[in-house]
Design a protein around this motif. Sequence first.
Motif, PDB file in Angstrom:
ATOM      1  N   SER A  54       0.835  -1.197   0.000  1.00 23.43           N
ATOM      2  CA  SER A  54       0.000   0.000   0.000  1.00 23.43           C
ATOM      3  C   SER A  54       0.880   1.260   0.000  1.00 23.43           C
ATOM      4  O   SER A  54       0.643   2.194  -0.763  1.00 23.43           O
ATOM      5  N   PRO A  65      -3.128  -2.785  -9.210  1.00 25.47           N
ATOM      6  CA  PRO A  65      -3.996  -3.457  -8.232  1.00 25.47           C
ATOM      7  C   PRO A  65      -4.312  -4.870  -8.715  1.00 25.47           C
ATOM      8  O   PRO A  65      -4.269  -5.139  -9.916  1.00 25.47           O
ATOM      9  N   LYS A  68      -9.755  -8.729 -10.692  1.00 28.94           N
ATOM     10  CA  LYS A  68     -11.024  -9.151 -10.081  1.00 28.94           C
ATOM     11  C   LYS A  68     -11.010 -10.651  -9.844  1.00 28.94           C
ATOM     12  O   LYS A  68     -10.549 -11.413 -10.697  1.00 28.94           O
ATOM     13  N   GLU A  73     -13.157  -7.990  -2.892  1.00 28.95           N
ATOM     14  CA  GLU A  73     -13.509  -6.754  -3.597  1.00 28.95           C
ATOM     15  C   GLU A  73     -13.021  -5.526  -2.824  1.00 28.95           C
ATOM     16  O   GLU A  73     -12.550  -4.565  -3.415  1.00 28.95           O
ATOM     17  N   LYS A  74     -13.134  -5.571  -1.501  1.00 34.85           N
ATOM     18  CA  LYS A  74     -12.712  -4.455  -0.653  1.00 34.85           C
ATOM     19  C   LYS A  74     -11.209  -4.203  -0.810  1.00 34.85           C
ATOM     20  O   LYS A  74     -10.770  -3.062  -0.995  1.00 34.85           O
ATOM     21  N   THR A  75     -10.415  -5.272  -0.766  1.00 38.15           N
ATOM     22  CA  THR A  75      -8.959  -5.169  -0.903  1.00 38.15           C
ATOM     23  C   THR A  75      -8.612  -4.585  -2.265  1.00 38.15           C
ATOM     24  O   THR A  75      -7.757  -3.703  -2.380  1.00 38.15           O
ATOM     25  N   ARG A  76      -9.296  -5.094  -3.303  1.00 38.25           N
ATOM     26  CA  ARG A  76      -9.019  -4.639  -4.665  1.00 38.25           C
ATOM     27  C   ARG A  76      -9.329  -3.154  -4.821  1.00 38.25           C
ATOM     28  O   ARG A  76      -8.560  -2.402  -5.398  1.00 38.25           O
ATOM     29  N   ARG A  77     -10.481  -2.725  -4.249  1.00 38.93           N
ATOM     30  CA  ARG A  77     -10.866  -1.306  -4.330  1.00 38.93           C
ATOM     31  C   ARG A  77      -9.856  -0.422  -3.598  1.00 38.93           C
ATOM     32  O   ARG A  77      -9.484   0.642  -4.090  1.00 38.93           O
ATOM     33  N   ASN A  78      -9.424  -0.883  -2.421  1.00 41.73           N
ATOM     34  CA  ASN A  78      -8.423  -0.128  -1.661  1.00 41.73           C
ATOM     35  C   ASN A  78      -7.133   0.017  -2.459  1.00 41.73           C
ATOM     36  O   ASN A  78      -6.565   1.108  -2.529  1.00 41.73           O
ATOM     37  N   GLU A  80      -6.793  -0.090  -5.675  1.00 43.12           N
ATOM     38  CA  GLU A  80      -7.045   0.830  -6.793  1.00 43.12           C
ATOM     39  C   GLU A  80      -6.941   2.278  -6.329  1.00 43.12           C
ATOM     40  O   GLU A  80      -6.344   3.118  -7.001  1.00 43.12           O
ATOM     41  N   ARG A  81      -7.547   2.553  -5.156  1.00 42.94           N
ATOM     42  CA  ARG A  81      -7.513   3.917  -4.617  1.00 42.94           C
ATOM     43  C   ARG A  81      -6.078   4.346  -4.315  1.00 42.94           C
ATOM     44  O   ARG A  81      -5.651   5.443  -4.676  1.00 42.94           O
ATOM     45  N   GLU A  84      -4.205   5.081  -7.569  1.00 43.22           N
ATOM     46  CA  GLU A  84      -4.599   6.374  -8.146  1.00 43.22           C
ATOM     47  C   GLU A  84      -3.957   7.529  -7.385  1.00 43.22           C
ATOM     48  O   GLU A  84      -3.420   8.461  -7.977  1.00 43.22           O
TER      49      GLU A  84
END
Length: 165
Positions: A54, A65, A68, A73-78, A80-81, A84
């Motif tokens: 991270s 990241p 899928k 999903e939560k880990t993947r979204r984090n 991605e954030r 970015e």
Amino acid sequence: MPAKQTIRRARRDKREGKSPGTQAGEFVHEEIKRIRKGEHGARSAKQAIAIGLSEARRAGVKLKPPKKGTVSEKTRRNAEREYEKGQNHEPVSKTRSRARVRALKRESTASASHTALSKQAHTAAMRHSATARSAAAKKAARTKGPLKRSAAAKKAARTRSRSKT
């Protein structure tokens, strides 16, 4: 906040043409050192590694990241954030950073022990096929270089002779 030296090492790896995973390894290594020093803890070796990855993403390492279906999903979204924010050089909120450290201070430092990390590495390797593990070992042997390969062979011979008795 990663140490300047860690960022310098990651940039050196990038210049040498090493993969983003290798560059991120510097941040993971720093995180393990922090936990061992007792600055804070982690719930598991997996979490310690995740914190390092991270920080790498936040520092601008182009570590994509996960795809899928490979992680939650939560880990993947984090991830991605973080990616970015790192690419846009957005600073980390002081409040969020302080809260993170306070939460980690309550966790154990055993998560960065040699045993915990070796168990994590072993379970991660077992998720790969035998062919993939064999290919990784062959590549490691190829990229080691003659001096290190010779040292490894001598060590293996010593180990074999010790186990015979």
